[in-house]
Design a protein around this motif. Structure first.
Motif, PDB file in Angstrom:
ATOM      1  N   TYR A  49      50.719  37.102  46.820  1.00 50.25           N
ATOM      2  CA  TYR A  49      50.393  35.966  45.969  1.00 50.25           C
ATOM      3  C   TYR A  49      49.442  36.394  44.861  1.00 50.25           C
ATOM      4  CZ  TYR A  49      45.788  35.165  48.228  1.00 50.25           C
ATOM      5  OH  TYR A  49      44.502  35.291  48.696  1.00 50.25           O
ATOM      6  N   ILE A  50      49.325  35.531  43.852  1.00 50.39           N
ATOM      7  CA  ILE A  50      48.460  35.790  42.709  1.00 50.39           C
ATOM      8  C   ILE A  50      47.971  34.469  42.143  1.00 50.39           C
ATOM      9  CG2 ILE A  50      50.378  35.769  41.041  1.00 50.39           C
ATOM     10  CD1 ILE A  50      48.935  38.067  39.556  1.00 50.39           C
ATOM     11  N   THR A  51      46.765  34.474  41.604  1.00 48.11           N
ATOM     12  CA  THR A  51      46.283  33.322  40.852  1.00 48.11           C
ATOM     13  C   THR A  51      46.775  33.455  39.416  1.00 48.11           C
ATOM     14  OG1 THR A  51      44.231  34.497  40.356  1.00 48.11           O
ATOM     15  CG2 THR A  51      44.233  33.049  42.290  1.00 48.11           C
ATOM     16  N   TRP A  52      46.873  32.315  38.712  1.00 49.16           N
ATOM     17  CA  TRP A  52      47.376  32.384  37.337  1.00 49.16           C
ATOM     18  C   TRP A  52      46.465  33.219  36.429  1.00 49.16           C
ATOM     19  CZ3 TRP A  52      52.036  31.606  35.712  1.00 49.16           C
ATOM     20  CH2 TRP A  52      52.881  30.727  36.398  1.00 49.16           C
ATOM     21  N   SER A  53      45.194  33.316  36.783  1.00 49.84           N
ATOM     22  CA  SER A  53      44.292  34.161  35.995  1.00 49.84           C
ATOM     23  C   SER A  53      44.586  35.640  36.202  1.00 49.84           C
ATOM     24  CB  SER A  53      42.852  33.887  36.390  1.00 49.84           C
ATOM     25  OG  SER A  53      42.623  34.317  37.725  1.00 49.84           O
TER      26      SER A  53
END
Length: 120
Positions: A49-53
């Motif tokens: 997973y990844i954050t949009w930042s």
């Protein structure tokens, strides 16, 4: 509501590479983005997973060192670059938008999936 559309799957030889894309629309800023996969006869499993930042990422052990997740905020798109592919990576890959808690990444929305097949 969030809509997710994956693309980029296909057939590749072992050792090859593929890049999956997930085009997201709707209220995506409220969520973090991730990839899961499901092989035939197996349960769906978390990949990354990844954050949009882009400041926070997390990978399953099976993906560490070979897969890279990234975002293009201007295109509202999440990518999964997969290198050194193995036959055991064969699965349907699903993009997901969800939330992170002490229990891990919990998807709230799913894409339709894209097939990745790695031949030996």
């Amino acid at each position: 509501q969030v809509q997710l559309v994956e693309s980029g799957g296909g057939l590749v030889q072992a050792g090859g590479s593929l890049r999956l894309s997930c085009a997201a629309s709707g209220r995506t800023s409220s969520y973090i983005m991730g990839w899961f996969r499901q092989a035939p006869g197996k349960e769906r499993e978390f990949v990354t997973y990844i954050t949009w930042s882009g400041l926070s990422t997390h990978y399953a052990d099976s993906a560490k060192g070979r897969f890279t997740i990234s975002t293009d905020n201007a295109k509202n798109t999440v990518y999964l670059q997969m290198n050194s592919l193995k036959p055991e990576d064969t699965a349907v890959y699903y993009c997901a938008a969800g939330l992170h808690s002490i229990y891990g990444f919990t998807p709230a929305y799913w894409g339709q999936g894209t097939q990745v097949t790695v031949s030996s």
